[in-house]
Design an enzyme around this catalytic site. Sequence first.
Site, PDB file in Angstrom:
ATOM      1  CG  ASP A 256      32.991 -10.926  26.438  1.00  0.00           C
ATOM      2  OD1 ASP A 256      32.720  -9.987  25.522  1.00  0.00           O
ATOM      3  OD2 ASP A 256      32.040 -11.398  27.044  1.00  0.00           O
ATOM      4  NE  ARG A 351      27.019  -2.526  24.294  1.00  0.00           N
ATOM      5  CZ  ARG A 351      27.222  -3.705  23.602  1.00  0.00           C
ATOM      6  NH1 ARG A 351      27.507  -4.622  23.756  1.00  0.00           N
ATOM      7  NH2 ARG A 351      26.089  -3.671  22.663  1.00  0.00           N
TER       8      ARG A 351
END
Length: 478
Positions: A256, A351
């Site tokens: 990430d 998301r």
Amino acid sequence: MKLLPLAALISTTLFASAAVHAADWPEGFSKCAAQGGTCDVGASKRKVSFGIKNKWVVKSLSGKVACTVATFGSDPYPSLDKKCALGPLDGGTTPPTTPPTTPPTTPPTTPPSDTDPLTQAAPATGWASHGTGTRGGAAAAQKDVFLVSTPSQLLAALKTEGGKPVQIKVYGTIDMAADGPFKSVADQGVRSLISLPSNSTLIGVGPNAGIVNGRIMIKGVDNVIVRNLTIANPCDIAPVWDPKDTSTGNWNSRYDGMNVDKSTHVWIDHNTFTDAPRTDDQFPKENGKLKQCHDGSLDIKNGADYVTVSNNVFKLHEKNTLVGSSDDTTTDDGHLTVTFHGNHYLDITGRSPRVRFGKVHIYNNYFQGDRDAKLYPHHYSIGVGYKAKIVSQHNAFDVLGAKECGDVVQASGSSSKTGAIVDSGSQLNGAALGMGGESCKFSNAIGWTLPYTPAVIDASKVRESVLRNAGAGKLSVR
């Protein structure tokens, strides 16, 4: 090329002062090495000081610099070990931290400012202000304030002693793969990692500060601030194909842009997260699908608490933010206290965020996308997952092709594992969102109330406010 005389390149002036508080380098400089060590100055020449206790030599240098008397040609304090510190670029563009000709003569007499981006606390309009609040490295001593522009400088600055407050100012773009492309999964895992300690502030100086080929990890720590950085979401060099995992497009990547894991009191503010320059359309198809190398922009999981995500731009990305890692992590229930406000979600597929378990407050965010876009088409914005407990207020959704609430707020996961959400004042394409209608029937049993008073503005004013304020480069950092 004409060579300048040695005297024109070296300043051998020793600055001295009878200050009550002795400084080890000029104001605005940042420590890069102790005597006998090495300063990684970078390719461009910078001012580098060598000294201690208000006596130092300043020289214009580049590359790997030995912090020694031989390098600087003079010993400003023969009886003590000296320190080296980096200053501004020598000529050309100068960062905002230009040192004066003499050191300060008195110590600071005022507490950290509530408006200086370096020392500002997380505002009382989000979860990060809860309890002890979040000030990051506001209390850092001068010797623990660093200006960094290379991976080695950044990693050295992160090695603080026992949680002592530290401020790390990033100047320019730091490429964590500057020493060469990642050679393997293991190599990428090691060299891409930027692990922030407790009581730290990582902040960009100027409009072009950022991180590429890096992943910021905030794990098992308390009191961390990240501001004013453009973060290129890392691209896994070896994503894994999983034919059964259709929720991720079948390609699973490891890294990430930022990960908040088991941490408390975290403020993520005025950053820009993006897949650019390596957007998904630049990769080949394998197994009939684009070989997706990006994972999340920002994930918050494993019992993280008291987190505020404010005034950021998230753009050009598919799987943006998870709050809660899985339905099976039931220990998250009662945790994951997170605020999202003032953020701009531009061309994000979904998301934004997807929530499990968390007590999450989402207000005054601006969502902008196109359900028919060829690159990063909008699927949904807010995902209401297992045991989510979401308060939504005055968000603005401008999404081409979205016709009803269910196009932007979606149940995420199985029908037997549902969450709850309440909304007030949000708009979809200029009209009331319609929470509670046929497409947006959710439980409203969230079971908690806000522990702070948010500064909510009407949804009709959110677009203008967010576009003016969100993203990296909007803070004036000295």
